[in-house]
Write an enzyme that holds these catalytic residues in place. Structure first.
Site, PDB file in Angstrom:
ATOM      1  N   LYS A  13       0.844  -1.212   0.000  1.00 17.70           N
ATOM      2  CA  LYS A  13       0.000   0.000   0.000  1.00 17.70           C
ATOM      3  C   LYS A  13       0.869   1.249   0.000  1.00 17.70           C
ATOM      4  O   LYS A  13       2.040   1.227   0.408  1.00 17.70           O
ATOM      5  CB  LYS A  13      -0.944   0.028   1.210  1.00 17.70           C
ATOM      6  CG  LYS A  13      -0.271   0.062   2.592  1.00 17.70           C
ATOM      7  CD  LYS A  13       0.126   1.424   3.084  1.00 17.70           C
ATOM      8  CE  LYS A  13       1.003   1.363   4.333  1.00 17.70           C
ATOM      9  NZ  LYS A  13       1.747   2.549   4.638  1.00 17.70           N
ATOM     10  N   ALA A 103      10.173  -3.324   5.795  1.00 18.31           N
ATOM     11  CA  ALA A 103      10.319  -2.113   6.624  1.00 18.31           C
ATOM     12  C   ALA A 103      10.395  -0.861   5.765  1.00 18.31           C
ATOM     13  O   ALA A 103      11.149   0.060   6.035  1.00 18.31           O
ATOM     14  CB  ALA A 103      11.539  -2.215   7.545  1.00 18.31           C
ATOM     15  N   GLY A 104       9.586  -0.839   4.692  1.00 15.42           N
ATOM     16  CA  GLY A 104       9.636   0.265   3.736  1.00 15.42           C
ATOM     17  C   GLY A 104       8.453   1.206   3.803  1.00 15.42           C
ATOM     18  O   GLY A 104       8.312   2.088   2.968  1.00 15.42           O
ATOM     19  N   MET A 106       5.396   0.192   3.345  1.00 18.16           N
ATOM     20  CA  MET A 106       4.425  -0.304   2.361  1.00 18.16           C
ATOM     21  C   MET A 106       3.616  -1.471   2.907  1.00 18.16           C
ATOM     22  O   MET A 106       2.952  -2.195   2.161  1.00 18.16           O
ATOM     23  CB  MET A 106       5.133  -0.692   1.063  1.00 18.16           C
ATOM     24  CG  MET A 106       5.893   0.491   0.473  1.00 18.16           C
ATOM     25  SD  MET A 106       6.300   0.264  -1.243  1.00 18.16           S
ATOM     26  CE  MET A 106       4.768   0.789  -2.022  1.00 18.16           C
ATOM     27  N   SER A 110       2.127  -6.547   7.353  1.00 14.98           N
ATOM     28  CA  SER A 110       0.661  -6.548   7.463  1.00 14.98           C
ATOM     29  C   SER A 110       0.061  -7.338   6.315  1.00 14.98           C
ATOM     30  O   SER A 110      -0.911  -8.088   6.492  1.00 14.98           O
ATOM     31  CB  SER A 110       0.121  -5.117   7.401  1.00 14.98           C
ATOM     32  OG  SER A 110       0.745  -4.312   8.354  1.00 14.98           O
ATOM     33  N   ASP A 143      -2.687  -1.744   9.939  1.00 15.45           N
ATOM     34  CA  ASP A 143      -2.767  -1.771   8.474  1.00 15.45           C
ATOM     35  C   ASP A 143      -3.317  -3.090   7.929  1.00 15.45           C
ATOM     36  O   ASP A 143      -3.558  -3.199   6.727  1.00 15.45           O
ATOM     37  CB  ASP A 143      -1.357  -1.600   7.867  1.00 15.45           C
ATOM     38  CG  ASP A 143      -0.928  -0.145   7.783  1.00 15.45           C
ATOM     39  OD1 ASP A 143      -1.777   0.745   8.000  1.00 15.45           O
ATOM     40  OD2 ASP A 143       0.248   0.091   7.479  1.00 15.45           O
TER      41      ASP A 143
HETATM   42  C1  LIG Z   1       2.506   4.261   9.329  1.00 13.08           C
HETATM   43  C2  LIG Z   1       1.502   3.301   8.743  1.00 13.08           C
HETATM   44  C3  LIG Z   1       0.614   4.081   7.760  1.00 13.08           C
HETATM   45  O1  LIG Z   1      -0.292   3.250   7.090  1.00 13.08           O
HETATM   46  O2  LIG Z   1       2.030   2.185   8.073  1.00 13.08           O
HETATM   47  P1  LIG Z   1       3.565   1.871   7.570  1.00 13.08           P
HETATM   48  O3  LIG Z   1       3.890   3.020   6.681  1.00 13.08           O
HETATM   49  O4  LIG Z   1       4.471   1.790   8.757  1.00 13.08           O
HETATM   50  O5  LIG Z   1       3.480   0.577   6.813  1.00 13.08           O
HETATM   51  C4  LIG Z   1       0.606   2.676   9.864  1.00 13.08           C
HETATM   52  O6  LIG Z   1       0.012   3.674  10.650  1.00 13.08           O
HETATM   53  C5  LIG Z   1       1.354   1.697  10.737  1.00 13.08           C
HETATM   54  O7  LIG Z   1       0.549   0.591  10.854  1.00 13.08           O
HETATM   55  P2  LIG Z   1       1.109  -0.837  11.396  1.00 13.08           P
HETATM   56  O8  LIG Z   1       2.489  -1.075  10.833  1.00 13.08           O
HETATM   57  O9  LIG Z   1       0.050  -1.837  11.149  1.00 13.08           O
HETATM   58  O10 LIG Z   1       1.292  -0.484  12.888  1.00 13.08           O
HETATM   59  P3  LIG Z   1       0.923  -1.300  14.229  1.00 13.08           P
HETATM   60  O11 LIG Z   1       1.601  -2.622  14.166  1.00 13.08           O
HETATM   61  O12 LIG Z   1      -0.547  -1.259  14.494  1.00 13.08           O
HETATM   62  O13 LIG Z   1       1.656  -0.374  15.293  1.00 13.08           O
HETATM   63  C6  LIG Z   1       3.050  -0.297  15.375  1.00 13.08           C
HETATM   64  C7  LIG Z   1       3.395   0.952  16.146  1.00 13.08           C
HETATM   65  O14 LIG Z   1       3.191   2.113  15.309  1.00 13.08           O
HETATM   66  C8  LIG Z   1       2.672   3.201  16.054  1.00 13.08           C
HETATM   67  N1  LIG Z   1       1.327   3.565  15.546  1.00 13.08           N
HETATM   68  C9  LIG Z   1       0.698   2.776  14.637  1.00 13.08           C
HETATM   69  C10 LIG Z   1      -0.543   3.149  14.142  1.00 13.08           C
HETATM   70  C11 LIG Z   1      -1.127   4.340  14.645  1.00 13.08           C
HETATM   71  N2  LIG Z   1      -2.332   4.752  14.211  1.00 13.08           N
HETATM   72  N3  LIG Z   1      -0.477   5.102  15.545  1.00 13.08           N
HETATM   73  C12 LIG Z   1       0.750   4.728  16.005  1.00 13.08           C
HETATM   74  O15 LIG Z   1       1.352   5.439  16.813  1.00 13.08           O
HETATM   75  C13 LIG Z   1       2.622   2.731  17.500  1.00 13.08           C
HETATM   76  O16 LIG Z   1       3.858   3.096  18.094  1.00 13.08           O
HETATM   77  C14 LIG Z   1       2.533   1.209  17.361  1.00 13.08           C
HETATM   78  O17 LIG Z   1       3.055   0.544  18.484  1.00 13.08           O
HETATM   79  N1  LIG Z   2       5.989 -11.217   7.286  1.00 14.44           N
HETATM   80  C1  LIG Z   2       6.765 -10.148   7.490  1.00 14.44           C
HETATM   81  N2  LIG Z   2       7.306  -9.477   6.446  1.00 14.44           N
HETATM   82  C2  LIG Z   2       8.082  -8.396   6.664  1.00 14.44           C
HETATM   83  N3  LIG Z   2       8.402  -7.915   7.882  1.00 14.44           N
HETATM   84  C3  LIG Z   2       7.891  -8.529   8.945  1.00 14.44           C
HETATM   85  C4  LIG Z   2       7.055  -9.670   8.792  1.00 14.44           C
HETATM   86  N4  LIG Z   2       6.669 -10.049  10.019  1.00 14.44           N
HETATM   87  C5  LIG Z   2       7.255  -9.212  10.895  1.00 14.44           C
HETATM   88  N5  LIG Z   2       8.011  -8.300  10.270  1.00 14.44           N
HETATM   89  C6  LIG Z   2       8.767  -7.223  10.936  1.00 14.44           C
HETATM   90  O1  LIG Z   2       8.073  -6.008  10.715  1.00 14.44           O
HETATM   91  C7  LIG Z   2       8.984  -4.942  10.479  1.00 14.44           C
HETATM   92  C8  LIG Z   2       8.268  -3.928   9.560  1.00 14.44           C
HETATM   93  O2  LIG Z   2       8.188  -4.491   8.296  1.00 14.44           O
HETATM   94  P1  LIG Z   2       7.102  -4.120   7.162  1.00 14.44           P
HETATM   95  O3  LIG Z   2       5.747  -4.524   7.575  1.00 14.44           O
HETATM   96  O4  LIG Z   2       7.649  -4.686   5.901  1.00 14.44           O
HETATM   97  O5  LIG Z   2       7.262  -2.546   7.051  1.00 14.44           O
HETATM   98  P2  LIG Z   2       6.383  -1.285   7.395  1.00 14.44           P
HETATM   99  O6  LIG Z   2       5.820  -1.451   8.790  1.00 14.44           O
HETATM  100  O7  LIG Z   2       7.359  -0.164   7.283  1.00 14.44           O
HETATM  101  O8  LIG Z   2       5.334  -1.201   6.352  1.00 14.44           O
HETATM  102  C9  LIG Z   2      10.210  -5.591   9.857  1.00 14.44           C
HETATM  103  O9  LIG Z   2      11.361  -4.928  10.231  1.00 14.44           O
HETATM  104  C10 LIG Z   2      10.182  -7.026  10.377  1.00 14.44           C
HETATM  105  O10 LIG Z   2      11.056  -7.179  11.483  1.00 14.44           O
END
Ligand SMILES: C[C@@](CO)(OP(=O)(O)O)[C@H](O)COP(=O)(O)OP(=O)(O)OC[C@H]1O[C@@H](n2ccc(N)nc2=O)[C@H](O)[C@@H]1O
Ligand SMILES: Nc1ncnc2c1ncn2[C@@H]1O[C@H](COP(=O)(O)OP(=O)(O)O)[C@@H](O)[C@H]1O
Length: 318
Positions: A13, A103-104, A106, A110, A143
């Site tokens: 995403k 960890a990008g 995206m 999730s 997410d």
């Molecule tokens: C920032 C976003 C944007 O879509 O995604 P990524 O770009 O990392 O993929 C999301 O909010 C990431 O969602 P996700 O990666 O599912 O986060 P979660 O596992 O629920 O939460 C991980 C940590 O991110 C922070 N978190 C997450 C969601 C939110 N609304 N507020 C937060 O502060 C919190 O510190 C939480 O402990």
């Molecule tokens: N199935 C998985 N694929 C990728 N990363 C994972 C997975 N399960 C746990 N992780 C952990 O989640 C962290 C965040 O990864 P990812 O979900 O790819 O990125 P983001 O949260 O930035 O979208 C990684 O550093 C990794 O340690």
């Protein structure tokens, strides 16, 4: 009987709009976000097995945990608890083929959790409906419900409450991957710090972006892309400023950090232009690698259900 593996394909995403409110007492931030599912995908295959195991292949596989921290495992355990099976011994082997950068920003982890929920729902013939799966998904991560749903959607709450959004057009993106990931909690924490220090600005309301999506004009959409986490990602990874500039100089309509970054996403006028921008950006030396993608695409979807060891078909020689 030979066990039947089930493969689910699941998209990455990008957040077209990511407005971050203040931190809540539970540590999460209240969001208003618009997700779009992109054509970078992971494939997750599950199969019944006496010895549970997880295997990860593809791009960035080395950085993905294969133990209980893997979000795909969390999905299996949760589903096992939900349907009265033993979560310690669910009898499932999982194989993940990564195409989504790790960890990008995206939502690769999730995505794998969403795909696993979908696949195991079918493997165990649970017949859980969309709403029930989405509720379980929200318990794994904010997410995960979007990865199940795909398309384009407005997310509120932690990002887990979704409403589909009308998007009339296929949008063409160039995705610039960085050399190393960023931690999502680290980027939210940096935003809190920046806001406490200098009241860091906030992006505007979401409605104009929703109107642009309904119109289907990428030029209009480009003007409205916004991400409150971008300044925090750039603060932690200053080189992203150069990447964002290079994409626009190469001809993209606009560039944005994807979610918590460090991946940058560049919106282009059409698919030919995306290929051209990608070529120019990859020569600019500002990122590890470049991909083209389009969106919206569907969420987690079963793509194959076939015997693990299909008999070799008879060979036909010309
Ligand atoms: C920032 C976003 C944007 O879509 O995604 P990524 O770009 O990392 O993929 C999301 O909010 C990431 O969602 P996700 O990666 O599912 O986060 P979660 O596992 O629920 O939460 C991980 C940590 O991110 C922070 N978190 C997450 C969601 C939110 N609304 N507020 C937060 O502060 C919190 O510190 C939480 O402990
Ligand atoms: N199935 C998985 N694929 C990728 N990363 C994972 C997975 N399960 C746990 N992780 C952990 O989640 C962290 C965040 O990864 P990812 O979900 O790819 O990125 P983001 O949260 O930035 O979208 C990684 O550093 C990794 O340690």
């Amino acid at each position: 009987m030979v066990p039947t593996p089930i493969t689910v394909r699941v998209p990455a995403k990008v957040n077209l709009h990511l407005s971050v409110g203040d931190a809540r007492p539970d540590g999460y931030h209240e969001l208003v976000t618009v997700f779009q599912a992109l054509s970078l995908t992971d494939d997750v295959t599950v199969v019944a097995a006496d010895e549970p195991a997880i295997e990860v292949k593809g791009e960035g596989a080395d950085e993905v945990p294969t133990g209980p921290e893997n979000l795909a495992w969390k999905a299996v355990r949760l589903l096992a608890e939900h349907c009265g099976r033993d979560p310690e011994n669910p009898g499932v082997r999982i194989s993940i083929n990564k195409g989504i950068p790790v960890a990008g920003g995206m939502a690769g982890g999730s995505a794998d959790a969403a795909a696993t929920l979908q696949a195991v729902n079918q493997l165990w013939r649970l017949e859980l409906g969309r709403d029930e799966l989405s509720e379980l998904a929200g318990k794994i991560g904010s997410d995960v419900p979007f990865s199940l749903q795909g398309g384009t959607a407005l997310g509120t709450g932690r990002g887990e409450r979704l409403v589909p959004v009308l998007a009339r057009h296929t949008y063409h993106w160039v995705i610039a991957l960085d050399r190393e990931g960023l931690s999502t909690p680290g980027v939210y924490g940096e935003l809190d710090r920046l806001r406490a220090d200098n009241g860091n600005g906030r992006i505007g309301e979401v409605e104009p972006l929703l109107e642009a999506l309904a119109s289907g004009d990428p030029r209009q959409l480009a003007l409205l892309l916004g991400n409150d986490l971008q300044s925090a990602a750039v603060s932690l990874r200053p080189g992203l400023r150069r990447t964002l500039r290079a994409g626009v100089q190469a001809g993209a309509l606009a560039g944005i950090v994807s979610g918590s970054g460090p991946t940058c996403a560049f919106l282009c006028t059409d698919s030919d232009e995306a290929v051209r921008v990608a070529a120019e950006l990859s020569g600019a030396g500002v990122c590890r690698t470049v991909r083209v993608a389009h969106g919206p695409v569907p969420g987690a979807k079963v793509v194959s259900e076939e015997p693990a060891h299909r008999p070799t078909p008879p060979q036909v020689h010309a």
